[in-house]
Design an enzyme around this catalytic site. Structure first.
Site, PDB file in Angstrom:
ATOM      1  N   ASN A 167       0.638  -1.231  -0.128  1.00 41.32           N
ATOM      2  CA  ASN A 167       0.163   0.258   0.098  1.00 41.32           C
ATOM      3  C   ASN A 167       0.587   0.895  -0.057  1.00 41.32           C
ATOM      4  O   ASN A 167       0.575   2.138  -0.246  1.00 41.32           O
ATOM      5  CB  ASN A 167      -0.988  -0.294   1.004  1.00 41.32           C
ATOM      6  CG  ASN A 167      -0.380  -0.188   2.914  1.00 41.32           C
ATOM      7  OD1 ASN A 167       0.510  -0.764   2.619  1.00 41.32           O
ATOM      8  ND2 ASN A 167      -1.476   0.395   3.347  1.00 41.32           N
ATOM      9  N   GLU A 265       5.333  -3.695  12.329  1.00 45.43           N
ATOM     10  CA  GLU A 265       3.728  -3.136  11.894  1.00 45.43           C
ATOM     11  C   GLU A 265       3.080  -3.944  11.609  1.00 45.43           C
ATOM     12  O   GLU A 265       2.808  -3.789  10.743  1.00 45.43           O
ATOM     13  CB  GLU A 265       4.518  -1.989  11.781  1.00 45.43           C
ATOM     14  CG  GLU A 265       3.176  -0.333  11.511  1.00 45.43           C
ATOM     15  CD  GLU A 265       2.384  -0.286  10.524  1.00 45.43           C
ATOM     16  OE1 GLU A 265       1.021  -0.383  10.289  1.00 45.43           O
ATOM     17  OE2 GLU A 265       2.856   0.170   9.194  1.00 45.43           O
ATOM     18  N   CYS A 299      -2.860   1.417   7.251  1.00 44.32           N
ATOM     19  CA  CYS A 299      -3.265   1.084   8.456  1.00 44.32           C
ATOM     20  C   CYS A 299      -3.653   1.548   9.713  1.00 44.32           C
ATOM     21  O   CYS A 299      -3.789   1.219  10.228  1.00 44.32           O
ATOM     22  CB  CYS A 299      -1.910   0.184   9.115  1.00 44.32           C
ATOM     23  SG  CYS A 299      -0.629   1.236   8.733  1.00 44.32           S
ATOM     24  N   GLU A 473       8.828   3.075  14.597  1.00 44.89           N
ATOM     25  CA  GLU A 473       9.990   3.420  13.404  1.00 44.89           C
ATOM     26  C   GLU A 473       9.823   4.824  12.537  1.00 44.89           C
ATOM     27  O   GLU A 473       8.485   5.352  13.523  1.00 44.89           O
ATOM     28  CB  GLU A 473       9.183   2.447  12.078  1.00 44.89           C
ATOM     29  CG  GLU A 473       9.591   1.161  12.152  1.00 44.89           C
ATOM     30  CD  GLU A 473       8.844   0.383  10.897  1.00 44.89           C
ATOM     31  OE1 GLU A 473       9.493  -0.239  10.003  1.00 44.89           O
ATOM     32  OE2 GLU A 473       7.398   1.122  10.152  1.00 44.89           O
TER      33      GLU A 473
END
Length: 500
Positions: A167, A265, A299, A473
């Site tokens: 994505n 993640e 997400c 991150e």
């Protein structure tokens, strides 16, 4: 490998050499896969655009071994020397940003304006971690005995693996590779099978920037075959993954035998809470941003919207009006805001969630069906009279659907928001400062957007809690994921050992 001719986007590339249809291993472009080929298509048309080599497990082992060989020389460079290489990579990504954006549109489907934004976002991580390469700090402090000192060093983990999603095919790579390389690690990247072209273009630019052979490789192939090598090879000391919670669990299980450091993640089910005292216009704009970016395939996209009773109807009407005005089309079409979903399965899941909601009493205010264009295009949708038990509330829809749930008070909505195994992001709209602190503290998520729907940037620590992941991150914390701590008990270095 074959490339379909006259693919829109490919024909517009200013630097055609960035269209790579070969894997990149140890500084060499590998055109032959021992496990055949993988096919890449254009989500907007369903047209196959190219084939790439499907590397075998043995070929991926060679990439890992190359990373292992390259690691000593790369880690031996000073932080400043690594920073200079990364800075050049950042400059090249920026210079070739339009071509990278076009590749993203072709293989992932998002509108060109969003693809340009993603490239800038991806470049920001390379710039940020180029700067952080010079700022890796250890510690020195007093030992229990005056004659000694405690010294703490930060050292690179070693060979790392990144498994990235489709994505955000540029940003999800640089958010992992940039801190790894800045820390002195080497990395093998396995991009999603749907979107390998952006990853390979980034590898090409990294090579031009002076990243040595073996320091960054990109392997293409079938996850079921090469994944176990990436997670099981003992030379790999760290794995970073962005994707579904289900796959994350599997990767953690596969990595357990060699006790690898892991960053995950994973999935989300982000609640958006709009209180009565919110600025309705700003809240609607924030919800639109949080939900419809990348056609809802994000997400951290808002998955369920809780609106307090006092403004529910006004908010729903305004949201439906704005949603109905969104332009749906192919990414290169002028003014397009919603592109196709990534594949037929994604479109079917969105349709299933809307059908389940409607069957259980929800009403469709706008949208609710496959778009007139057909294929993988779905109408941006707003649902009301949604309840906690519906699929659209319980699961991550990953599409352009906004379900609205009406709530009465703060305690009720916090309980509903936390009623999920996920804990990635949440959003909160209110003018009450005390409520902001109170609700933000009560929400079980790693990130909270307050009066905004846009929370991602290179400066902030991105990540979740619960079953939404491990580690962070971006930010000053992101490089720590690629460092190990070494403690030196140094006797004779303290005050008691010095002459009077």
């Amino acid at each position: 490998m074959t490339t379909t001719t006259h693919v829109p986007g490919f024909d517009m590339l200013e630097d055609r050499s960035l269209l790579r249809t070969a894997a990149y291993v140890d500084g060499t472009w590998v055109t032959a896969g021992e496990s055949g080929v993988i096919s890449v298509d254009n989500p907007a048309t369903g047209q196959e655009i190219c084939e790439l080599p499907a590397l075998s497990r043995a070929q991926v082992t060679l990439a890992i071994e190359a990373a292992h060989r390259a690691h000593p020389a790369w880690r031996a460079l000073s932080g400043k020397e690594r920073a200079q290489v990364l800075r050049r990579w950042f400059e090249l990504i920026t210079e070739h940003g339009e071509d990278l954006a076009r590749l993203i549109v072709v293989e992932e489907g998002k509108p060109l304006a969003e693809a340009r934004g993603e490239v800038a976002y991806a470049a920001s991580f390379v710039e940020w971690f180029a700067e952080e390469a010079k700022r890796i700090r250890g510690e020195i402090f007093d030992a229990p005995r005056a004659s000694g000192r405690v010294v703490v060093l930060k050292e690179p983990v070693g060979v790392c693996v990144a498994i990235t999603p489709w994505n955000f095919p540029a940003a999800m790579i640089t958010r992992k590779a940039a801190p790894a390389l800045a820390a002195g690690c080497t990395m093998v990247v396995k991009p999603a099978e749907q979107t390998p072209l952006t990853a390979l273009a980034l590898a090409d630019l990294a090579e031009r920037a002076g990243v040595p052979a073996g320091v960054l490789s990109v392997v293409t192939g079938h996850a079921s075959e090469i994944g176990p090598e990436l997670t099981g090879n003992p030379l790999v000391r760290k794995i970073s993954f962005t994707g579904s919670t289900e796959v994350g669990r599997l990767l953690l299980e596969q990595s357990a035998a060699t006790v690898k450091k892991a960053s995950m993640e994973l999935g989300g089910n982000a609640p958006i809470i709009v209180f009565d005292d919110a600025d309705v216009e700003n809240a609607v704009a924030g919800v639109m941003t949080a939900k419809y970016r990348n056609s809802g395939e994000s997400c951290i996209g808002g998955n369920r919207v809780y609106v307090q009773s006092g403004i529910h109807d006004e908010f729903a009407a305004a949201l439906a009006e704005r949603t109905a005005a969104l332009r749906v089309g192919e990414g290169f079409d002028e003014g397009v805001q919603i592109g196709p979903l990534i594949d037929a399965a994604a479109a079917a899941k969105v349709a299933e969630h809307v059908a389940d909601a409607a069957a259980n009493g929800a009403r469709v205010l706008t949208g609710g069906a496959t778009h007139a264009r057909g294929g993988r295009f779905f109408e941006p949708t707003v649902l009301v009279d949604v309840t906690q038990g519906m699929l659209v509330t319980r699961e991550e829809t990953f599409g352009p659907v906004l379900p609205l749930l009406e709530f009465r008070d703060e305690a009720e909505v916090v309980a509903w928001a936390n009623d999920t195994e996920y804990g990635l992001a949440a959003y909160l709209f209110t003018k009450d400062a005390e409520r902001i602190w109170r609700v933000a503290a009560a929400l079980e998520t790693g990130m909270v957007g307050i009066n905004t729907g846009l929370i991602s940037n290179e400066v902030a620590p991105f990540g979740g809690i619960k079953q939404s992941g491990l580690g962070r991150e971006g930010s000053v914390h992101g490089i720590e994921e690629y460092l190990e701590m070494k403690y030196l008990a140094w006797e004779g270095s303290g005050a008691a050992s010095r002459p009077a």
